[in-house]
Design a protein around this motif. Structure first.
Motif: not given
Lengths: 111, 236
Positions: B146-168
């Motif tokens: 979560t910490a890595i993702g939170g930091i990454l998310g503030s640096i890079v930006s890309f289309n996150t559509e479909g990323l929640d498929f990780v849980l499935t």
């Protein structure tokens, strides 16, 4: 952020409370009788497998077969993950490639 | 002290699949939260306090719509109702855990549960510390991702559509892993089919509780047969 900071905290607390209640409840309810009750013991052996089945369906609950994509990206990606994991048993590979495939399908193919 | 380090060493290999999965899903969560305007501190707070991946993903919906804590609570309760199953499955294993028990129960996420039901501590390893370290390592991986993702998310930006498929994908992976480890697939099939049927009847917002009731009923009905089929194992 749409919610204010206090409102966000309230959501955080209610979701935490709901999680803690469901995790602790069986241990409170069956404090003394658990291991002596053979039906509870039986459930302990078989429920884990049914529960994960329920979770998989939960994740796919938002598929709409009448939408333009007809659920194809979900079905293809889930089948892919299942097959590649059955074959290779490498968690990172299955999740990583499966998710990448799904993102490509919903962003580039079924737009 | 030696007993604890030994338990940690024995626990670690069991958590490697979760390490990869959690880092990935945690990163995705941090990035998604960021894309909704919630910075890394929020993601970390959520992960450390709530510690329930699917509820945290669901909570994003409630953070990005009209403030409705009652509905959020009820939805989380329903989504988390599956934990009742996990608790029932682990009553016996946690029985003698003493002071470690509260954390074992608090940290009982899907993934920790799936390891705890199958992993056996090696000879000479304290089973309670073994389970504790499995739970603790998974908790740490979730925080880290979560910490890595939170930091990454503030640096890079890309289309996150479909990323929640990780849980499935993670649940499909756990399902397949369980399927391969078992000869009797009836409980798994009952779980999937009951849920699909209840989803069709009750709709996506209300099907979890009915599914649980149907699953419990069907499992109760086929208990005699299960015990007959597995009589050798039960006798041991």
């Amino acid at each position: 952020m749409i919610l204010s900071t206090p409102q966000t905290f309230v959501i955080l607390i209610v979701v935490t409370a709901a999680t803690i209640i469901t995790r602790f409840l069986p241990f409170v309810l069956f404090k003394n009788s658990g291991t002596r009750n053979s039906f509870i013991n039986y459930l302990g052996k078989v429920l884990p497998f049914s529960a994960i089945g329920l979770l998989v369906v939960y994740c796919l609950k938002d598929i709409n077969f009448f939408k333009h994509t007809s659920g194809i990206p979900e079905m293809v990606s889930v089948a892919f993950v299942a097959i590649i994991h059955y074959w290779k048993e490498n968690t990172l590979l299955s999740i990583g490639i499966g998710t990448a495939l799904y993102m490509i399908l919903v962003q580039l193919v079924f737009v | 002290m030696k007993a604890k380090t030994d338990a940690l060493k024995a626990a670690f290999p069991h958590t490697i699949p979760i390490f990869t999965g959690f880092i990935f899903i945690g990163i995705a969560y941090g990035i998604l939260m960021n894309s909704k305007g919630y910075g890394v501190i929020w993601s970390i707070l959520m992960s450390l306090i709530v510690f329930a991946g699917s509820s945290q993903y669901m909570a994003i919906t409630f953070l990005t719509s009209v403030f409705n804590p009652v509905y959020a609570f009820l939805m989380a309760l329903m989504l988390n109702a599956r934990h009742l199953f996990y608790g029932i499955s682990l009553l016996e294993k946690f029985q003698d855990a003493g002071k470690l028990k509260p954390f074992l129960i608090y940290g009982l996420c899907d993934e920790t549960f799936s390891i705890l039901c199958s992993a056996e501590p090696p000879k000479g390893i304290d089973p309670n510390w073994f389970m504790f370290f499995i739970a603790l390592l998974n908790y740490f991986y979730w925080f880290l991702g979560t910490a890595i993702g939170g930091i990454l998310g503030s640096i890079v930006s890309f289309n996150t559509e479909g990323l929640d498929f990780v849980l499935t994908a993670l649940f499909v992976v756990i399902f397949v892993g369980q399927w391969k480890s078992q000869k009797d697939h009836k409980p798994a099939i009952i779980g999937v089919l009951s849920s699909i049927i209840c989803l069709l009847i009750f709709g996506r917002n209300n099907f979890i509780i009915p599914s649980m009731i149907v699953i419990l009923t069907l499992l109760a009905i086929q208990r005699k047969k299960y015990e007959y089929d597995n009589r050798e194992e039960i006798m041991q």
